[in-house]
Design a protein around this motif. Sequence first.
Motif, PDB file in Angstrom:
ATOM      1  N   GLY A  91      15.352   8.261 -28.429  1.00 35.55           N
ATOM      2  CA  GLY A  91      15.599   7.861 -29.812  1.00 35.55           C
ATOM      3  C   GLY A  91      14.642   8.568 -30.751  1.00 35.55           C
ATOM      4  O   GLY A  91      14.647   9.788 -30.857  1.00 35.55           O
ATOM      5  N   ARG A  92      13.792   7.789 -31.415  1.00 37.54           N
ATOM      6  CA  ARG A  92      12.849   8.372 -32.366  1.00 37.54           C
ATOM      7  C   ARG A  92      11.519   8.749 -31.724  1.00 37.54           C
ATOM      8  O   ARG A  92      10.572   9.069 -32.425  1.00 37.54           O
ATOM      9  CB  ARG A  92      12.615   7.404 -33.519  1.00 37.54           C
ATOM     10  N   THR A  93      11.446   8.700 -30.423  1.00 40.32           N
ATOM     11  CA  THR A  93      10.219   9.074 -29.717  1.00 40.32           C
ATOM     12  C   THR A  93      10.589   9.797 -28.427  1.00 40.32           C
ATOM     13  O   THR A  93      11.762   9.921 -28.097  1.00 40.32           O
ATOM     14  CB  THR A  93       9.348   7.824 -29.421  1.00 40.32           C
ATOM     15  N   CYS A  94       9.599  10.250 -27.729  1.00 34.94           N
ATOM     16  CA  CYS A  94       9.799  10.872 -26.424  1.00 34.94           C
ATOM     17  C   CYS A  94       8.949  10.120 -25.408  1.00 34.94           C
ATOM     18  O   CYS A  94       7.853   9.657 -25.720  1.00 34.94           O
ATOM     19  CB  CYS A  94       9.376  12.338 -26.451  1.00 34.94           C
ATOM     20  N   LEU A  95       9.498   9.995 -24.213  1.00 36.71           N
ATOM     21  CA  LEU A  95       8.784   9.297 -23.144  1.00 36.71           C
ATOM     22  C   LEU A  95       8.622  10.223 -21.943  1.00 36.71           C
ATOM     23  O   LEU A  95       9.509  11.023 -21.653  1.00 36.71           O
ATOM     24  CB  LEU A  95       9.559   8.054 -22.709  1.00 36.71           C
ATOM     25  N   PRO A  96       7.508  10.068 -21.231  1.00 36.73           N
ATOM     26  CA  PRO A  96       7.368  10.806 -19.975  1.00 36.73           C
ATOM     27  C   PRO A  96       8.278  10.173 -18.924  1.00 36.73           C
ATOM     28  O   PRO A  96       8.791   9.072 -19.115  1.00 36.73           O
ATOM     29  CB  PRO A  96       5.893  10.603 -19.615  1.00 36.73           C
TER      30      PRO A  96
END
Length: 181
Positions: free
Chosen positions: A87-92
């Motif tokens: 979404g509005r962020t990135c995750l590892p």
Amino acid sequence: MPSIRNSIDRLAAWLAGRSHVTLRFTVHQRLAPIVEPLIERLLLFDDDGETYRCSISHWTLNERAVLHTHRGVVSTLRVDGPLQDAGRTCLPLGGLIEAPHVTAHLDPIAARQLDNLLQDAIDEVIQNWIIEHGLYDQPRQRREIDRRRADREAKRIIAAWVSDATADASGEACREGSDHA
């Protein structure tokens, strides 16, 4: 097949008693300007080359690409990628904690939370160091250094520290590698 050709070249060099081998590989034209200087630095047969090789030697040990490695004296957090659009962020994709008597795999959310906490702690320690040493009051320095002069001065400082009678007899533990820069 480049991998078979590279293996044959290594075997032929070993049988001939040569210490150098020829590696052949193909790279996409967009990656070539990025990859070539990296390979050249890795292949240096000096202290810099050894440092570069040591700084990435762990790459072959991990199943995933590593985004960050936070190392303490006895504990490590590895944050695994590649980053995923959330979404509005990135995750590892996850993470790994290694500490005395603990090995724990983290899910993407926990890995991001702990990574953020450690990054915040690093920023706080650096800001405190800047304030404690009055670095805001000094002119901003250029990022680039004159290696010859800077290395000579660093080695002079190290020699003075070693010979200093007031230095702790045991000294500090030598911590090396890119994660301790």
